[in-house]
Enzyme design. Structure first.
Site, PDB file in Angstrom:
ATOM      1  N   ASP A  61       0.831  -1.203   0.000  1.00  0.00           N
ATOM      2  CA  ASP A  61       0.000   0.000   0.000  1.00  0.00           C
ATOM      3  C   ASP A  61       0.867   1.256   0.000  1.00  0.00           C
ATOM      4  OD1 ASP A  61      -2.652   1.443   0.554  1.00  0.00           O
ATOM      5  OD2 ASP A  61      -1.465   2.028   2.284  1.00  0.00           O
ATOM      6  N   GLU A 133      -1.874  -5.402  -3.806  1.00  0.00           N
ATOM      7  CA  GLU A 133      -0.964  -4.638  -2.950  1.00  0.00           C
ATOM      8  C   GLU A 133       0.115  -5.542  -2.374  1.00  0.00           C
ATOM      9  OE1 GLU A 133      -3.424  -0.823  -1.215  1.00  0.00           O
ATOM     10  OE2 GLU A 133      -3.578  -2.720  -0.121  1.00  0.00           O
TER      11      GLU A 133
END
Length: 237
Positions: A61, A133
Site C-alpha cells: 500500500d 498490494e
C-alpha cells in the site's frame, strides 16, 4: 485446508511474465498469494505465514502510493498539488487495484481456504485489491523500488494516459449534481464493516432524495464514501 491453483512452488510462467520480475526469494511471492483464510495450508514450510499476505499488503500500500506519486510528478510537471492529489486518489483506490489484479489474472494464483473458495473469493474485489498490494510489497522486498515501480508504471501508466484531465472528486461532483437540481445535499452513513478488526473494510451508504441509495466499500470511511458517490453518479447517468 484450502485450494491452491498456483501449482505449489511454480506460480506459472505467464503470471511471472505479467509481473515483469523473476523472484530470487520465491517465498515472498508465495506469501503474497496466500490469503489469511489459508494460513494453515502453508504450515510446515520454511516461511512465516501467520498473517497470510496482510503484512506484504501493508507494505505494498505504501510502495504503491509512492510509486504512483512519483509517476504523476514526472508525467504532469505543470499540475498543481490539488490536481495531482485527485489523480493519486483515483489511482490507488481499491477499484483500480482490483482491475489490475484481473488484468494479470491474479485471482487464479491465490491460495484460499475452501470456505473462501466456495463463496467466490477469487473474484471478490476486496481480496483481489489486497492481493495486488501484497504482490507490490513482495516485488519491493525482492527487487527493491525499481522492480515495484516498473510493475506500477506498466499497469498504471495506461490508466493515467486514458484520462488526460484530473478526475473530479466524486463526492464534490455528486454534491454539485444535487445542488443543481435544488435537492438537499447527499448524506452518508456507515451501514457495515467487513474483515478483521485490525484491517476493516467500511461499507458506506449515500442517500440523495428521490434516488435509490448507493453503497461503496473502502479501507477508510472517506474512501468508502467516495466509492458510494461514484456508484451513485454511475446510476444517475
Amino acid at each position: 485446508m484450502g485450494r491452491d491453483t498456483s501449482g505449489g512452488d511454480d506460480p506459472g510462467q505467464a503470471f511471472v511474465a505479467a509481473l515483469g520480475h523473476t523472484f530470487a526469494n520465491r517465498d515472498l511471492l508465495r506469501e503474497a498469494l496466500t490469503h489469511r483464510s489459508a494460513v494453515d495450508r502453508q504450515r510446515g514450510r520454511n516461511i512465516d505465514l501467520r498473517h497470510g499476505n496482510e503484512r506484504l499488503e501493508f507494505l505494498g500500500d505504501r510502495v504503491l502510493s509512492l510509486a504512483v506519486a512519483d509517476l504523476l510528478i514526472r508525467r504532469f510537471p505543470d499540475e498543481s498539488e490539488g490536481e495531482l492529489a485527485r489523480r493519486h486518489a483515483a489511482l490507488v483506490r481499491a477499484e483500480t487495484l482490483a482491475d489490475v489484479a484481473r488484468a494479470i489474472e491474479l485471482g487464479g494464483r491465490l491460495t484460499l481456504a475452501d470456505s473462501e473458495e466456495a463463496t467466490g473469493g477469487r473474484h471478490k474485489p476486496a481480496i483481489l485489491a489486497d492481493a495486488c498490494e501484497a504482490v507490490i510489497g513482495a516485488l519491493y522486498r525482492d527487487g527493491g523500488l525499481p522492480a515495484a515501480s516498473a510493475f506500477v508504471e506498466r499497469y498504471w501508466l495506461p490508466r493515467i494516459e486514458h484520462d488526460p484531465k484530473p478526475p473530479r472528486d466524486p463526492k464534490t461532483a455528486l454534491q454539485e449534481w444535487a445542488q443543481g437540481r435544488g435537492l438537499p445535499l447527499p448524506s452518508y452513513r456507515e451501514v457495515g464493516r467487513e474483515g478483521p478488526p485490525h484491517a476493516p473494510q467500511f461499507v458506506m451508504e449515500v442517500v440523495v432524495r428521490g434516488r435509490t441509495p448507493a453503497h461503496g466499500n473502502g479501507k477508510t470511511k472517506r474512501e468508502a464514501e467516495r466509492a458510494a458517490a461514484t456508484a451513485m453518479l454511475g446510476a444517475l447517468k
